[in-house]
Write a protein that holds these residues in place. Structure first.
Motif, PDB file in Angstrom:
ATOM      1  N   ASP A 165       0.821  -1.210   0.000  1.00  9.60           N
ATOM      2  CA  ASP A 165       0.000   0.000   0.000  1.00  9.60           C
ATOM      3  C   ASP A 165       0.857   1.262   0.000  1.00  9.60           C
ATOM      4  O   ASP A 165       0.509   2.267  -0.623  1.00  9.60           O
ATOM      5  N   LYS A 168       1.913   3.531  -3.116  1.00  6.90           N
ATOM      6  CA  LYS A 168       1.052   4.507  -3.785  1.00  6.90           C
ATOM      7  C   LYS A 168       1.665   5.902  -3.647  1.00  6.90           C
ATOM      8  O   LYS A 168       2.378   6.194  -2.691  1.00  6.90           O
ATOM      9  N   HIS A 171       1.286   8.893   0.335  1.00  6.35           N
ATOM     10  CA  HIS A 171       1.503   7.960   1.435  1.00  6.35           C
ATOM     11  C   HIS A 171       2.162   8.684   2.606  1.00  6.35           C
ATOM     12  O   HIS A 171       2.806   9.716   2.439  1.00  6.35           O
ATOM     13  N   SER A 236      -7.173   7.563   4.268  1.00  5.53           N
ATOM     14  CA  SER A 236      -6.588   6.232   4.418  1.00  5.53           C
ATOM     15  C   SER A 236      -5.281   6.395   5.195  1.00  5.53           C
ATOM     16  O   SER A 236      -4.401   7.130   4.755  1.00  5.53           O
ATOM     17  N   HIS A 238      -2.593   4.714   5.722  1.00  2.00           N
ATOM     18  CA  HIS A 238      -1.297   4.298   5.185  1.00  2.00           C
ATOM     19  C   HIS A 238      -0.977   5.013   3.880  1.00  2.00           C
ATOM     20  O   HIS A 238       0.063   5.660   3.769  1.00  2.00           O
ATOM     21  N   SER A 240      -2.812   6.282  -0.288  1.00  4.10           N
ATOM     22  CA  SER A 240      -3.986   6.412  -1.149  1.00  4.10           C
ATOM     23  C   SER A 240      -3.544   6.836  -2.546  1.00  4.10           C
ATOM     24  O   SER A 240      -2.486   7.453  -2.722  1.00  4.10           O
TER      25      SER A 240
END
Length: 315
Positions: A165, A168, A171, A236, A238, A240
């Protein structure tokens, strides 16, 4: 036929009581003797066979010491390895305690003799690592000197989806090593959990400007209310694909909870349809002066001006 009953005399109970006392006394004495014998084994005795271990340990976070540590506890081989007295008489791997081969709970009991903050079992209902039988030795080494790996590598060994994740474009700066996993996930129990204020209290550690308090609060930012989930309602934590870690791009995020007022599409020839939500409602975390979280400089940004259609700003 005469019916008789059998009973145990009080004298029998007395004898049984003393037998149990003697048994317990013998058991406790044996345990105490074993513990004393184990504690009496010094590091030098262990090093007679385990040559070279001391040199490795003395370069690690667990150097062998006999004069006391910062915790006020001597670091001895027997501090972690039980059964040393028996092991000296019959040196096999079967009769010496090895924390690396114990269950997660038992290993933790060895480690928390010195590492008191790491008492996650005290709140086992909230300790996900404990539930998954993740042991201290799964992440930490003792008899080896390893260069500490970045958090995304260590934690990412198990949390592979989360590690991916962070690739991205938007972050938290984990890959840049400006923060680590434990910056947000304090699973050691060193700090009191923010159950009263919810997860947003963790975010406010680095983002205090969004914490308020505000005269007019956006309820979605307050995770301790039934009206919102806190920061993670919109962001989010962590990473996105959207800017600012947003879960949805642009107005789609706002429209998950708020329907666009019909007047925005019809009033003043539909002028407002050309603006994004945050163009006008820029104080989205909360406002000190406006119920609708409108930009204090809104009048100078929009063609109607402060004396035009935006008289609603002054309500």
């Amino acid at each position: 036929m005469e019916k008789t009953s059998r009973h145990i005399s009080s004298g029998h109970y007395v004898r049984l009581f003393w037998i149990l006392c003697v048994f317990c006394l013998f058991s406790f004495s044996s345990i105490a003797s074993l513990a004393a014998a184990s504690d009496s084994v010094d590091n030098e005795t262990c090093m007679d066979c385990h040559d070279g271990v001391a040199a490795v340990l003395n370069k690690s976070a667990h150097p062998l010491m006999t004069t006391g540590t910062a915790h006020g506890t001597d670091i001895l081989c027997v501090s972690c390895h039980s059964g040393a007295a028996t092991h000296i008489e019959d040196p096999t791997t079967e009769n010496i305690g090895n924390p690396g081969k114990l269950s997660s709970a038992m290993t933790e009991q060895v480690c928390i003799q010195c590492h008191q903050p790491h008492m996650g079992r005290g709140i086992a209902a909230f300790d996900v690592h404990a539930d998954q039988e993740v042991s201290c030795t799964d992440c930490h080494t003792v008899h080896a000197v390893k260069q500490s790996a970045p958090a995304e590598q260590m934690c990412g060994t198990c949390h592979t989806a989360v590690a991916t994740d962070f690739l991205k474009r938007s972050h938290h700066p984990l890959r840049e090593q400006n923060i680590s996993c434990i910056s947000c996930h304090d699973f050691t129990g060193k700090a009191e959990p923010n159950f009263g204020h919810g997860g947003s209290a963790t975010c406010y550690t680095c983002h205090p400007q969004q914490s308020g308090p505000y005269l007019f609060e956006h309820q979605a930012t307050n995770s301790f209310t039934v009206d919102g989930d806190g920061c993670t309602a919109c962001h989010s934590p962590h990473a996105s694909a959207n800017d600012r870690l947003l879960k949805q791009p642009d107005d789609k995020l706002c429209l998950q909870c708020h329907a666009a007022p019909p007047g925005h599409k019809t009033a003043h020839n539909g002028e407002l349809t050309g603006y994004a939500c945050v163009d006008c409602h820029s104080q989205i975390h909360g406002s000190y002066d406006n119920l609708y979280f409108l930009d204090p400089q809104l009048g100078s940004k929009v063609s109607g001006g402060p004396d035009g259609c935006y008289c609603h700003y002054y309500r």
